[in-house]
Motif scaffolding. Sequence first.
Motif, PDB file in Angstrom:
ATOM      1  N   GLY A  78       0.811  -1.218   0.000  1.00  0.00           N
ATOM      2  CA  GLY A  78       0.000   0.000   0.000  1.00  0.00           C
ATOM      3  C   GLY A  78       0.846   1.269   0.000  1.00  0.00           C
ATOM      4  O   GLY A  78       2.065   1.226   0.135  1.00  0.00           O
ATOM      5  N   ILE A  79       0.154   2.393  -0.170  1.00  0.00           N
ATOM      6  CA  ILE A  79       0.837   3.702  -0.248  1.00  0.00           C
ATOM      7  C   ILE A  79       0.182   4.621   0.781  1.00  0.00           C
ATOM      8  O   ILE A  79      -1.052   4.751   0.796  1.00  0.00           O
ATOM      9  N   PRO A  80       0.968   5.286   1.639  1.00  0.00           N
ATOM     10  CA  PRO A  80       0.359   6.194   2.631  1.00  0.00           C
ATOM     11  C   PRO A  80      -0.422   7.315   1.935  1.00  0.00           C
ATOM     12  O   PRO A  80      -0.022   7.789   0.869  1.00  0.00           O
ATOM     13  N   GLU A  81      -1.521   7.712   2.563  1.00  0.00           N
ATOM     14  CA  GLU A  81      -2.412   8.712   1.962  1.00  0.00           C
ATOM     15  C   GLU A  81      -1.665   9.990   1.586  1.00  0.00           C
ATOM     16  O   GLU A  81      -1.890  10.567   0.517  1.00  0.00           O
ATOM     17  N   ASP A  82      -0.747  10.413   2.466  1.00  0.00           N
ATOM     18  CA  ASP A  82      -0.024  11.660   2.219  1.00  0.00           C
ATOM     19  C   ASP A  82       0.849  11.592   0.977  1.00  0.00           C
ATOM     20  O   ASP A  82       1.174  12.627   0.377  1.00  0.00           O
ATOM     21  N   ASP A  83       1.294  10.388   0.628  1.00  0.00           N
ATOM     22  CA  ASP A  83       2.189  10.260  -0.529  1.00  0.00           C
ATOM     23  C   ASP A  83       1.427  10.129  -1.848  1.00  0.00           C
ATOM     24  O   ASP A  83       1.987  10.382  -2.904  1.00  0.00           O
ATOM     25  N   LEU A  84       0.143   9.707  -1.749  1.00  0.00           N
ATOM     26  CA  LEU A  84      -0.612   9.416  -2.982  1.00  0.00           C
ATOM     27  C   LEU A  84      -0.573  10.537  -4.031  1.00  0.00           C
ATOM     28  O   LEU A  84      -0.337  10.246  -5.203  1.00  0.00           O
ATOM     29  N   VAL A 100      -5.680   6.364  -8.471  1.00  0.00           N
ATOM     30  CA  VAL A 100      -5.129   5.327  -7.609  1.00  0.00           C
ATOM     31  C   VAL A 100      -5.833   5.340  -6.260  1.00  0.00           C
ATOM     32  O   VAL A 100      -6.159   6.401  -5.728  1.00  0.00           O
ATOM     33  N   GLU A 101      -6.113   4.142  -5.776  1.00  0.00           N
ATOM     34  CA  GLU A 101      -6.662   4.000  -4.425  1.00  0.00           C
ATOM     35  C   GLU A 101      -5.744   3.050  -3.688  1.00  0.00           C
ATOM     36  O   GLU A 101      -5.264   2.081  -4.279  1.00  0.00           O
ATOM     37  N   SER A 102      -5.506   3.334  -2.418  1.00  0.00           N
ATOM     38  CA  SER A 102      -4.574   2.461  -1.712  1.00  0.00           C
ATOM     39  C   SER A 102      -4.833   2.485  -0.223  1.00  0.00           C
ATOM     40  O   SER A 102      -5.317   3.487   0.320  1.00  0.00           O
ATOM     41  N   GLU A 103      -4.514   1.398   0.417  1.00  0.00           N
ATOM     42  CA  GLU A 103      -4.604   1.351   1.865  1.00  0.00           C
ATOM     43  C   GLU A 103      -3.368   0.622   2.379  1.00  0.00           C
ATOM     44  O   GLU A 103      -3.022  -0.451   1.876  1.00  0.00           O
ATOM     45  N   THR A 111      -3.160  -1.876  -3.301  1.00  0.00           N
ATOM     46  CA  THR A 111      -3.256  -0.691  -4.147  1.00  0.00           C
ATOM     47  C   THR A 111      -3.982  -1.046  -5.438  1.00  0.00           C
ATOM     48  O   THR A 111      -3.820  -2.149  -5.954  1.00  0.00           O
ATOM     49  N   ARG A 112      -4.798  -0.092  -5.920  1.00  0.00           N
ATOM     50  CA  ARG A 112      -5.433  -0.314  -7.217  1.00  0.00           C
ATOM     51  C   ARG A 112      -5.244   0.907  -8.115  1.00  0.00           C
ATOM     52  O   ARG A 112      -5.623   2.023  -7.760  1.00  0.00           O
ATOM     53  N   PHE A 113      -4.612   0.693  -9.265  1.00  0.00           N
ATOM     54  CA  PHE A 113      -4.480   1.744 -10.274  1.00  0.00           C
ATOM     55  C   PHE A 113      -5.569   1.528 -11.318  1.00  0.00           C
ATOM     56  O   PHE A 113      -5.748   0.395 -11.800  1.00  0.00           O
TER      57      PHE A 113
END
Length: 256
Positions: free
Chosen positions: A193-199, A240-243, A248-250
Amino acid sequence: FRIQIAPIQDANKSTVGVVAVLRDITDIRRLEEMRKDFVGNVSHELKTPLTSIKGYVETLLDSKPSDNIYNSFLNIIKEEADRLQRLIEDLLNLSKIESHSNYKSKEDVDIVKIIDDTILLLESKAKKKDINLVADLNLSAPNIQADQDQLSRLMINLIDNAIKYTPQGGKVKVSVDPKEEKLILEVEDNGIGIPEDDLPRIFERFYRVDKARSRKLGGTGLGLSIVKHIVEEHQGNISVESEIGQGTRFSVELPI
Ligand code: ADP
C-alpha cells in the motif's frame, strides 16, 4: 511579476504618459524550478551507482582479493551497471514521450493481447515471489486507437510495480472492461500500500515513498511518471486508491 515600463510621447516628443506591462511569471518560475530540480535529481541518481562502481573497481585493483570477494564485488558492479542502464532507458523513454518525438500515428490496438503479452513477460518474476498473477479480461473489449509500444510500457510499469510492492505469496489482478465510451484497465494488488499523504505525489519524477526499498527492488522512480505521460498522450485518466498493508489499485480510463 516582471514589470516593463515605456514612455508614451506625442508628436513633439514630450512624454504624455507611460505604459506599464505587468507580466505574471509564476508559471515560468515554477517551470524553471522544476527543470533545475530535475537536472539535480538526474545528476544525483546517475552519480550514486557510478561512485559505487568506481569504489569497487578501485578496491579490486588495489588488493589481491580472494575469489569469493572478487566474485561478490563483480556482482555488485554488474548490479550497479544494470541500474544505470535502467535509469538511462527510463530517462530516454520519458524524454521521447515528453517531446512527442516518437509520435506515430495511432493504430488499431488490441489491449487484451497487450495485457496477455505483458503477463507472459512478467510471469516468471511473479513466480519467483510466489505471487498469483491473474487476468480478468473482458474479451469483448474493443480495439482502441493508440500507440502500441506506449500501451505495452504502461502495462509493464503498472504490473511490475504491483509485483515489486507485494510481498511473497500475494496476489496481483489485471482487468480490462469497456464501460460506456471508455476502456477501464485496472491493476490491483494486495501489497504494502501507499500512505495517503504520498498518494498525490507518486506520479512525480523520482518521487518514491521509500527510497531505500525502491532502490533495493531495482526501481528508478520514473515508472509512474512515464505511465502518467502515456495516459495523457492518449487523452485518458489515471487514478489510484490504496490502503497501507491492504493493497493498491491503479485504474486507467482510455477513450474508445
Ligand atoms: P519506482 O521505480 O520507485 O517503483 P515508480 O515511479 O514506478 O518508481 O513509483 C513511485 C513510487 O510509488 C514507488 O517508489 C513506490 O513507493 C510507490 N508505488 C508504486 N506502485 C506501487 C504499488 N503497486 N504498491 C505500493 N507502492 C507503489
